[in-house]
Design a protein around this motif. Structure first.
Motif, mmCIF file in Angstrom:
data_model
loop_
_atom_site.group_PDB
_atom_site.id
_atom_site.type_symbol
_atom_site.label_atom_id
_atom_site.label_comp_id
_atom_site.label_asym_id
_atom_site.label_seq_id
_atom_site.Cartn_x
_atom_site.Cartn_y
_atom_site.Cartn_z
ATOM 1 N N GLN A 1 1.429 -3.384 14.126
ATOM 2 C CA GLN A 1 0.277 -2.724 13.512
ATOM 3 C C GLN A 1 0.654 -2.302 12.091
ATOM 4 O O GLN A 1 1.712 -1.727 11.856
ATOM 5 C CB GLN A 1 -0.102 -1.490 14.346
ATOM 6 C CG GLN A 1 -1.247 -0.667 13.787
ATOM 7 C CD GLN A 1 -2.573 -1.426 13.800
ATOM 8 O OE1 GLN A 1 -2.802 -2.279 14.638
ATOM 9 N NE2 GLN A 1 -3.416 -1.132 12.841
ATOM 10 N N ARG B 1 -5.699 -0.047 8.850
ATOM 11 C CA ARG B 1 -5.901 -0.020 10.281
ATOM 12 C C ARG B 1 -6.375 -1.337 10.887
ATOM 13 O O ARG B 1 -6.236 -1.549 12.077
ATOM 14 C CB ARG B 1 -6.845 1.113 10.654
ATOM 15 C CG ARG B 1 -6.065 2.455 10.644
ATOM 16 C CD ARG B 1 -6.880 3.540 11.247
ATOM 17 N NE ARG B 1 -8.169 3.490 10.602
ATOM 18 C CZ ARG B 1 -9.283 3.806 11.211
ATOM 19 N NH1 ARG B 1 -9.269 4.202 12.451
ATOM 20 N NH2 ARG B 1 -10.416 3.754 10.567
ATOM 21 N N GLN B 2 -6.968 -2.205 10.081
ATOM 22 C CA GLN B 2 -7.331 -3.487 10.670
ATOM 23 C C GLN B 2 -6.301 -4.569 10.355
ATOM 24 O O GLN B 2 -6.515 -5.738 10.654
ATOM 25 C CB GLN B 2 -8.716 -3.938 10.222
ATOM 26 C CG GLN B 2 -8.768 -4.441 8.797
ATOM 27 C CD GLN B 2 -10.113 -5.061 8.454
ATOM 28 O OE1 GLN B 2 -10.599 -5.972 9.086
ATOM 29 N NE2 GLN B 2 -10.746 -4.522 7.431
ATOM 30 N N GLY B 3 -5.173 -4.192 9.766
ATOM 31 C CA GLY B 3 -4.242 -5.205 9.307
ATOM 32 C C GLY B 3 -2.991 -5.306 10.163
ATOM 33 O O GLY B 3 -2.771 -4.550 11.100
ATOM 34 N N ARG B 4 -2.177 -6.285 9.812
ATOM 35 C CA ARG B 4 -0.931 -6.505 10.497
ATOM 36 C C ARG B 4 0.226 -6.153 9.569
ATOM 37 O O ARG B 4 0.150 -6.352 8.365
ATOM 38 C CB ARG B 4 -0.778 -7.976 10.873
ATOM 39 C CG ARG B 4 -1.764 -8.455 11.918
ATOM 40 C CD ARG B 4 -1.444 -9.876 12.296
ATOM 41 N NE ARG B 4 -2.397 -10.337 13.289
ATOM 42 C CZ ARG B 4 -2.294 -11.501 13.913
ATOM 43 N NH1 ARG B 4 -1.290 -12.326 13.644
ATOM 44 N NH2 ARG B 4 -3.183 -11.859 14.805
ATOM 45 N N HIS C 1 -8.483 -11.451 4.667
ATOM 46 C CA HIS C 1 -8.765 -10.266 5.483
ATOM 47 C C HIS C 1 -9.118 -10.612 6.928
ATOM 48 O O HIS C 1 -9.194 -9.732 7.771
ATOM 49 C CB HIS C 1 -9.920 -9.454 4.887
ATOM 50 C CG HIS C 1 -9.572 -8.807 3.585
ATOM 51 N ND1 HIS C 1 -9.754 -9.443 2.383
ATOM 52 C CD2 HIS C 1 -9.027 -7.592 3.296
ATOM 53 C CE1 HIS C 1 -9.366 -8.649 1.404
ATOM 54 N NE2 HIS C 1 -8.912 -7.530 1.925
ATOM 55 N N ARG D 1 -10.216 -4.073 17.083
ATOM 56 C CA ARG D 1 -9.286 -4.420 15.990
ATOM 57 C C ARG D 1 -8.830 -3.150 15.294
ATOM 58 O O ARG D 1 -7.683 -3.035 14.886
ATOM 59 C CB ARG D 1 -10.043 -5.278 14.964
ATOM 60 C CG ARG D 1 -9.430 -6.610 14.685
ATOM 61 C CD ARG D 1 -10.086 -7.281 13.474
ATOM 62 N NE ARG D 1 -9.061 -7.703 12.545
ATOM 63 C CZ ARG D 1 -9.280 -8.227 11.353
ATOM 64 N NH1 ARG D 1 -10.512 -8.388 10.924
ATOM 65 N NH2 ARG D 1 -8.276 -8.577 10.576
ATOM 66 N N GLY E 1 5.502 -1.340 17.671
ATOM 67 C CA GLY E 1 4.138 -1.344 18.218
ATOM 68 C C GLY E 1 3.378 -2.576 17.770
ATOM 69 O O GLY E 1 3.331 -2.896 16.586
ATOM 70 N N LEU E 2 2.774 -3.259 18.730
ATOM 71 C CA LEU E 2 2.032 -4.484 18.428
ATOM 72 C C LEU E 2 0.707 -4.126 17.737
ATOM 73 O O LEU E 2 0.093 -3.097 18.026
ATOM 74 C CB LEU E 2 1.754 -5.221 19.748
ATOM 75 C CG LEU E 2 1.100 -6.611 19.671
ATOM 76 C CD1 LEU E 2 2.004 -7.603 18.944
ATOM 77 C CD2 LEU E 2 0.788 -7.120 21.080
ATOM 78 N N ALA E 3 0.260 -4.976 16.837
ATOM 79 C CA ALA E 3 -1.027 -4.763 16.160
ATOM 80 C C ALA E 3 -2.142 -4.655 17.200
ATOM 81 O O ALA E 3 -2.164 -5.392 18.187
ATOM 82 C CB ALA E 3 -1.319 -5.920 15.208
#
Lengths: 306, 306, 306, 306
Positions: free
Chosen positions: B143, B148-151, B231, C124, C193-195
């Motif tokens: 994460q 927050r929506q990204g990798r 994105h 997501r 922690g995984l996305a």
């Protein structure tokens, strides 16, 4: 329908194209491709492209079922099942594109069908042609006394002659003034010429426009169910009738199912259904005991005893 | 991507079809037709039908202009003009149909694009296959802390191994229980078997589904602009990338215009435009004097100095 | 349905709002506003906003007619006329917004209704709750032998117990592993922690999601005609039933017309109509002489003699 | 704009309504509700209903984020973020309904925006009013020589007078003949009267029609971005400008974001972006070295040095 030599050469050239494709093809529709079918006095409709066929409807439906159910002999049965139960998405897998020339007041009804792609001739950019719809004498109908959106008997004699003369003269005069205001052809050098986007407002609603109109088979059927119907105005119905004939050539099994379960079908309301059951049980039902208004009772009886 | 012998035979048969057509054909796309392009570990995307080409876009645009402007040499310029000025309706005159195999959580993002026709494999009617998406180790991202929506960085070592093992075991166990509850293959005669429409709820969101997905070129470009973008989640972006390559084969001029004016373009807000003008006039502008928030200033600088 | 204290306070606050408006208001719907109606084991549906009422339908229809026809006493008659003749645009003038909590496999059916506005909880961006749909024992149906999309008898005894245990354990275990992979709550500092966008793929299709869903009255009726129908899967039908009750409170006259002419109506095909006429003329018609397949004949008889 | 006493009474009655509601209300828009704003010589636009406000946009966006992020102070920032990144679905959660009176040639442009609900005055059912759009002298523009869809200088002197006289006389004469053909007012008992659906074709495209037009905020913004733009025809732009002012009263934060990131924004293509970077690095770039056509270079310079 007047086609210029230029138009005729273009259509002939398009029809002479011949390329190999791996896509589904429909010979009966290929035979009609590009050729305009005359509608009204100066209009036409022609198919200029298509995607898919009856088999594409079946293929999409069978995604849901997996492999085991593929039997060619059952294709028409499956199509009828889909139509009967209003499983509409497989019919969306076919697409067709028409080129249509039509009066503006017809275009204004037609455009209300929103689920379509449209490119219309632009009177903002281009000069319109001097072509107007003038009804044939047998379509010059009086206002219906009983039905405000309907037509009554045909006008006759002096009244018909007067109406036709007015329609013709007014459209023609307004077009001449449109040309004068534009000042483009044989232009008077002392005038600037009114902007096209403004001058067009002088045209009458029976002036012809044209467009490409593209939609999927499900939405085409919806259009046809409303516009190839006896309640539709005659001037749009003749386009729908011509398109229905083309659709029969394109997807014959789907079209048969459409005519059986939609065009030729009748919906009975909950109350009407209860009446039907009483009738079939041998009971004599009249309007007073039916629970229907006189109007609905009349509609029901005219359907049952036609 | 595992294709059964059955699948392979069917694809070969479809590719062997060859019929003459008067319609526009695109040899570069014909060459790709029906052949699945692998995406992710078990997915694919393939084109199964299309309508129109670059010339169909031009033809629709020229309905607006009348005859005088038809010069073949200007076609690409006209397409670029349409794209630049967001005249989107001519691009709606082309249509394409894909067959896609994809994980359910990707399908849930994809389906939000409403202007398309879809027929999906139905887990209500049919039994799902035992196939799940398991990320390749290099796509097993943490994460992102900042977005927050990204990798963030890729997981490594024991953590990566643990995650992969869990994903694999859970998907597999749940599928086995799904099969058990269905009681269809090697059925236990003492059990009735749970309804398919219920048993499916035990599957995980990385199970693969498949569908036919059909849309017009304008809406395809909109899909690609959002999903072939940095994105977008990696797992949908790889489908969009594969489809973009197919679109280049289909409508090369439209696709070049799309990449120039949409995919590769940047929008500057009213405030950013004022800053640009000051900068080009030689003024030194910093965030404090820019009128932008730190975040927007950062976004602008990263675009200008990439 | 479990509402947290936080949720309850928020609902109470929303219900306490009270502002004057010049817009059409519907007291019977105001009384229901914001209050969740429980559906399934953890789901709900509630109305959170609306626009228009029965009078707005009438007002829109009367734009077409001009002033002379405005008689309040005729409003319901006009609404029935519109529904009977499928004049759908006046019903598009009313709009409603629901907040729905529902299992993902139900959401996947629901989202196929494209003519709506949707904002869904994003897995997501956010962490999902530990909530899954587990059928009540009386809804644990076997696969129908005769109808591949249907349900048969209810599972019983050991089989039912085994199925319920599997559904519960698998959903719960997969959720625990989802939490473990995320490593957010009581985080282990040695793991990244995984996305979220990846971890979610381990969840099962009976996990609950939620969304705002907004549509116009015409499209709501279309949704209800398909989903409040006996052919719809039970798990979506219960939502439709709850929404139908809310629609009755909102637009009672339109809803009565909908139930009379759509929900309770039956469509007879061209062939069925011909049979009906023969029957009403006193002729004895059987399947062999009807022109219908056995299946369609059975469908027709079950409607007429229910 | 001429309002009959009847219209005025009806508007006053609507504005006198006052009921309590639990729904979101916007006092600044309530103040405008029902009151027509004059547009062109006989047209108007007025808001007759609405659903939602800026907070409804925020609420929908926050479904995605879960509870933790709710801070009222950040609402405008969130709205700006949504607009900047083209997250359009939260803006679909607000809905507005307008009543518009407009010339038919403007209606024909407007209706091309398909994602809206429309009920138009029907000339099939009803008799049209004797009202036409005649441009004010300062809007009587010549055709632009450089831009085929544009306007040049204003016509003057004799040419202007001649044009205005023709527009007036032709519209008026055609209307008189329309009335004559209908034979409804002071009817001649010896004539039947032409059907309304036919007689209307004699009207000119500057005749006024009216409709209810309802759409969501996202699609309204799209409409405004195209029609409140300098490239739009003046006669539709004035409607868009009036609606933009109403939208500011309704959803001020969303509207500010729209004006910053859409209306006032500029898109630079991939090539333009490369040029910008070279310029900001101090390089002197001219058209020849830019890679742009003269036309695009001119467009870019006019934006940067305005």
């Amino acid at each position: 329908m007047n086609l210029t030599e230029f138009d005729q050469a273009e259509i002939a050239a398009a029809r002479d194209q011949n390329a190999p494709t791996r896509r589904a093809t429909v010979p009966a529709l290929e035979a009609l491709l590009f050729t305009p079918v005359p509608v009204l006095d100066h209009g036409f409709v022609r198919v200029i492209d298509y995607m898919g066929d009856d088999a594409a409807v079946v293929q999409a439906a069978r995604v849901s079922y997996g492999r085991g159910t593929r039997k060619v002999s059952e294709d028409e049965g499956l199509i009828r099942y889909l139509m009967r139960h209003r499983h509409s998405t497989p019919f969306e897998m076919c697409e067709i594109k028409f080129h249509v020339k039509l009066p503006i007041f017809v275009a204004r009804q037609w455009i209300r069908h929103r689920t379509a792609n449209v490119n219309e001739y632009s009177a903002r950019y281009s000069v319109m042609d001097r072509e107007f719809y003038i009804p044939a004498p047998e379509h010059l109908a009086a206002q219906s006394a009983s039905n405000r959106q309907g037509r009554g008997d045909v006008l006759e004699g002096d009244e018909a002659a007067a109406v036709l003369a007015l329609l013709r003269e007014d459209a023609d005069r307004n077009y001449s003034h449109y040309e004068y205001m534009l000042n483009e052809a044989e232009a008077d050098p002392d005038r600037r010429g009114l902007a096209r986007e403004l001058a067009r407002m002088n045209l009458t609603l029976n002036a012809y426009t044209q467009w490409y109109w593209k939609t999927d088979l499900h939405n085409l059927f919806h259009f046809l169910s409303l516009r190839a119907d006896s309640h539709a105005q005659y001037e749009i119905r003749v386009y729908a009738d011509a398109m229905l004939a083309m659709t029969r050539a394109w997807v014959p099994a789907s079209c048969r199912a459409f005519e059986e379960y939609r065009l030729g079908a009748v919906s009975f309301s909950a109350t009407m259904l209860a009446i039907l059951r009483r009738m079939l049980a041998g009971e004599a039902v009249d309007q007073a005991s039916s629970g229907l208004s006189k109007r609905e009772w009349g509609e029901m009886m005219s359907v049952l005893h036609r």
